[in-house]
Design an enzyme around this catalytic site. Structure first.
Site, mmCIF file in Angstrom:
data_model
loop_
_atom_site.group_PDB
_atom_site.id
_atom_site.type_symbol
_atom_site.label_atom_id
_atom_site.label_comp_id
_atom_site.label_asym_id
_atom_site.label_seq_id
_atom_site.Cartn_x
_atom_site.Cartn_y
_atom_site.Cartn_z
ATOM 1 C CE1 TYR A 1 2.874 40.488 6.210
ATOM 2 C CE2 TYR A 1 2.281 40.887 3.970
ATOM 3 C CZ TYR A 1 3.220 40.757 4.985
ATOM 4 O OH TYR A 1 4.477 40.897 4.512
ATOM 5 C CB SER B 1 10.984 48.113 5.223
ATOM 6 O OG SER B 1 9.924 47.704 5.902
ATOM 7 N N PRO B 2 11.624 49.609 1.940
ATOM 8 C CG PRO B 2 10.700 50.299 -0.644
ATOM 9 C CD PRO B 2 10.312 49.239 0.648
ATOM 10 C CG LEU B 3 10.445 54.854 1.137
ATOM 11 C CD1 LEU B 3 9.210 55.737 0.670
ATOM 12 C CD2 LEU B 3 11.701 55.778 0.527
ATOM 13 N N GLY C 1 8.782 54.815 6.163
ATOM 14 C CA GLY C 1 8.514 56.141 6.362
ATOM 15 C C GLY C 1 9.632 57.040 6.770
#
Length: 330
Positions: free
Chosen positions: A58, A196-198, A201
């Site tokens: 990252y 990335s639980p959402l 976005g």
């Protein structure tokens, strides 16, 4: 804030983990002020979040490990740091060197959870694991984990030693884990850390259509292969994805809760899930997400959310690789 334990090692982690990839800024995330990132870490600690996930890879406008290390100066004892070394760094001869480089950037003498970022099928996993166990024995690493390991790779590495977590993409719009990977994790006491639980976005209701999603985020296999930065070569399922999002938004409206809160609570309620990685770029975004982790999702709402996204799950299928086809996971 609620907590869980990693494996049998007694490492207590908050069920909300701060995902620090956005600290890098750059092509995917856009401009990011290091001071905002540092303030986000402090706000997370103050809210009871002790779990922070980063990686040597990252590194774009800023290096996420270095920024996290600066943020934790004077507060290291409050934090559980998870970081990762890259697929190209799994040569047994350089693993210790890569670990030392991460330690230096993080400003610490130990890593709580050291993870293989992606499987490398050109390097025998037993050789990689031998070096990782040496790092653990030396005290530089407390526990070992993997990321993006599907059934075969996970089974292979478990034959070489103890792995406490598998970090994988998992959310209402991405349920490929449920076919085989998550059951394998549960059977072997390997906690699932969801990234990335959402769905970057999408589950917040922020985007009205596929065309509204920026290039760095519209490269997943939900989207058409002609989208900028896409590398998967598939036609995607944009219509079905946004139909599923609309259904989630409708359920959220019916129960009077934000769709992001319901989506995070749904993921937390799934068997085998230890923590959710939630990216936050400033203290306000930390404050927006923390209430979801003290919310008990009603069983009927969980069932409705699952039903609303079942068709999309079947369309996307078993391939758990967000971005590529054929899958890099096996």
């Amino acid at each position: 804030m609620r907590y869980a334990t990693l494996g049998d090692g007694g490492i207590k982690v908050s069920r909300m983990a701060l995902g620090c990839w956005p600290f890098a800024g750059g092509r995917v995330w856009g401009p990011q002020d290091d001071n905002d990132s540092i303030a986000a870490v402090h706000a997370a600690l103050d809210a009871g979040v002790n779990f922070f996930d980063t990686a040597e890879g990252y590194s774009d406008d800023s290096n996420s490990e270095e920024v996290l290390g600066r943020a934790l100066a004077g507060r290291r004892g409050e934090a559980v740091i998870a970081t990762k070394f890259s697929r190209t760094d799994q040569d047994p001869h350089i693993i210790a060197e890569r670990c030392d480089a991460s330690l230096k950037r993080l400003g610490t003498d130990y890593i709580d959870l050291y993870q293989i970022h992606w499987p490398n099928h050109d390097v025998p996993i037993a050789d990689t694991m031998t070096e990782l166990l040496k790092l653990q024995e030396s005290g530089k690493v407390r526990a070992l984990g993997v990321c993006n390991f599907a059934v075969r790779d996970l089974t292979d590495i478990l034959e070489c030693g103890v792995i406490v977590t598998d970090q994988l993409p998992y959310n209402l719009l991405w349920r490929a884990l449920e076919f085989a990977i998550k059951p394998t994790c549960v059977a072997n006491d390997v906690g699932v850390i969801c990234y990335s639980p959402l769905q970057q976005g999408l589950l917040t209701g922020r985007y009205a259509s596929a065309d509204d999603v920026p290039p760095g985020l519209s490269r997943s296999r939900h989207f058409h292969k002609d989208r900028e930065q896409s590398i998967h070569g598939e036609d995607g399922c944009e219509e079905e994805t946004f139909a599923a999002i609309a259904a989630v938004l409708e359920i959220a409206d019916e129960v009077g809760e934000h769709p992001a809160k319901l989506s995070l609570a749904w993921a937390l309620a799934q068997e085998g899930v230890t923590s959710l990685l939630v990216g936050a770029r400033n203290p306000d975004e930390v404050a927006l997400n923390t209430p979801s982790f003290d919310y008990d999702l009603p069983a009927d709402v969980e069932k409705a959310l699952s039903a609303a996204t079942e068709e999309l799950k079947q369309i996307l299928g078993h391939n758990a690789d967000f971005w590529q086809s054929p899958s890099r996971m096996r």
